[in-house]
Design an enzyme around this catalytic site. Structure first.
Site, PDB file in Angstrom:
ATOM      1  N   VAL A   1     131.048  31.236  35.039  1.00  0.00           N
ATOM      2  CA  VAL A   1     131.815  30.129  35.622  1.00  0.00           C
ATOM      3  C   VAL A   1     130.901  29.430  36.622  1.00  0.00           C
ATOM      4  CG1 VAL A   1     133.892  29.495  36.915  1.00  0.00           C
ATOM      5  CG2 VAL A   1     133.948  31.449  35.342  1.00  0.00           C
TER       6      VAL A   1
ATOM      7  N   TYR B   1     127.552   6.009  31.868  1.00  0.00           N
ATOM      8  CA  TYR B   1     127.439   7.090  30.867  1.00  0.00           C
ATOM      9  C   TYR B   1     126.338   6.779  29.844  1.00  0.00           C
ATOM     10  CZ  TYR B   1     129.123  10.209  27.071  1.00  0.00           C
ATOM     11  OH  TYR B   1     129.247  11.152  26.071  1.00  0.00           O
TER      12      TYR B   1
ATOM     13  N   LYS C   1     122.946   8.977  28.990  1.00  0.00           N
ATOM     14  CA  LYS C   1     122.597   9.528  27.678  1.00  0.00           C
ATOM     15  C   LYS C   1     121.266   8.951  27.169  1.00  0.00           C
ATOM     16  CE  LYS C   1     126.070  12.386  27.158  1.00  0.00           C
ATOM     17  NZ  LYS C   1     125.860  13.839  27.129  1.00  0.00           N
TER      18      LYS C   1
ATOM     19  N   ASN D   1     125.203  21.094  26.494  1.00  0.00           N
ATOM     20  CA  ASN D   1     126.324  20.316  25.961  1.00  0.00           C
ATOM     21  C   ASN D   1     127.250  19.777  27.061  1.00  0.00           C
ATOM     22  OD1 ASN D   1     128.644  19.719  23.916  1.00  0.00           O
ATOM     23  ND2 ASN D   1     129.524  21.172  25.370  1.00  0.00           N
TER      24      ASN D   1
END
Ligand SMILES: NC(=O)c1ccc[n+]([C@@H]2O[C@H](COP(=O)([O-])OP(=O)(O)OC[C@H]3O[C@@H](n4cnc5c(N)ncnc54)[C@H](OP(=O)(O)O)[C@@H]3O)[C@@H](O)[C@H]2O)c1
Length: 261
Positions: free
Chosen positions: A63, A150, A154, A86
């Site tokens: 975690v 975003y 990427k 990921n």
């Protein structure tokens, strides 16, 4: 050739939901010893139990918040064969309405976290002659109003993939990326607050813009990740592989912009 990861240690970030969950399950089917990372412990434990049910190998659950240095340090391991970066968050904004919190949140998770965790795990990957698969997005290639920052994050991840692939090639470590198109997961619900029904309607609209007429499911992405991580791809490095039903050719797809007039 059968794809097997028997006795291979595979670390999947963002394994508690969506695409990462599908990646973890497919590696479990291939016999991998998994480490699953995310912030939501209950979801991680649920995914771990489903992975353990495949071949009886209990995953290690970590975690951690990968947008922080402590989270990356807690996640780093001494032994590793495959790193799947990921974990990611999205945002819907544009330059006229944005603020710096959105920028920092997206970049800290989608770029800084990947950079930091990869840096910490490279010695273990050199030792094992392992490999890395980053999960990018067609938002890094296709220009859409509303996918700031975003899409920038990427695009940075794509170039990070190429740069690190070149650097680590002489050490026998491969680095690739899978770039999904529209894929069923929780990422859109997280940023919009859509109900399941609203999300299904949104997906139906999106589906019409995909040349092959279908959105992806997590398993479509997972199959490419496992292929790239396996010996089937032993001389593949620095590749950004789109899994998107051809959405990459539909530049200017406008499914985000409806919220920003
Ligand atoms: N779905 C799509 O259409 C699509 C398209 C292109 C690319 N992608 C990319 O696919 C990847 C997976 O996203 P998804 O669609 O599966 O979304 P998702 O269902 O929202 O899953 C995102 C995962 O990332 C984890 N995560 C987010 N921030 C984190 C942090 N700070 N520290 C640790 N874990 C964190 C989440 O864990 P917790 O919930 O436990 O925090 C969750 O497991 C992302 O990189 C995304 O950009 C998705």
């Amino acid at each position: 050739m059968e794809t097997t990861f028997d006795n291979k240690v595979v670390l999947v970030t963002g394994a508690s939901s969506g695409i990462g969950e599908a990646i973890a399950l497919l590696f479990a089917k291939c016999g991998a010893k998994l480490s699953l990372v995310g912030r939501n412990e209950k979801n991680l434990q649920d995914v771990a139990a489903r992975c353990a049910a495949e071949k009886g190998i209990q995953p290690f659950v970590i975690v951690a918040d990968l947008s922080t240095d402590e989270g990356c340090e807690k996640t780093a391991k001494d032994t590793l064969d495959v790193l799947v970066n990921n974990a990611g968050i999205s945002a819907r904004t544009c330059i006229q309405v944005t603020d710096m919190k959105i920028f920092d949140d997206v970049f800290n998770t989608d770029v800084r976290g990947v950079y930091n965790l990869t840096r910490l795990l490279v010695p273990a990957l050199i030792e094992s002659k392992g490999n890395i698969v980053n999960i990018s997005s067609i938002s890094g290639t296709v220009v859409v109003v509303g996918s700031l920052p975003y899409g920038m994050a990427k695009a940075a991840l794509d170039h990070f993939t190429r740069l690190v692939a070149l650097e680590l090639a002489p050490k026998g470590v491969r680095v690739n990326a899978v770039s999904p198109g529209l894929t069923v997961s929780n990422i859109v619900k997280r940023i919009t607050g859509y109900t399941e029904e609203e999300y299904q309607n949104w997906l139906k609209k999106g589906e019409k813009t995909v040349p092959m007429g279908e959105v992806c499911v997590g398993e479509d992405i997972a199959k490419m990740v496992v292929h790239l991580a396996s010996d089937h791809s032993r001389l593949v490095t620095g590749a950004i592989v789109q899994v998107d039903g051809g959405l990459q050719f539909c530049g200017g797809l406008n499914i985000y912009s409806e919220q920003i007039k």
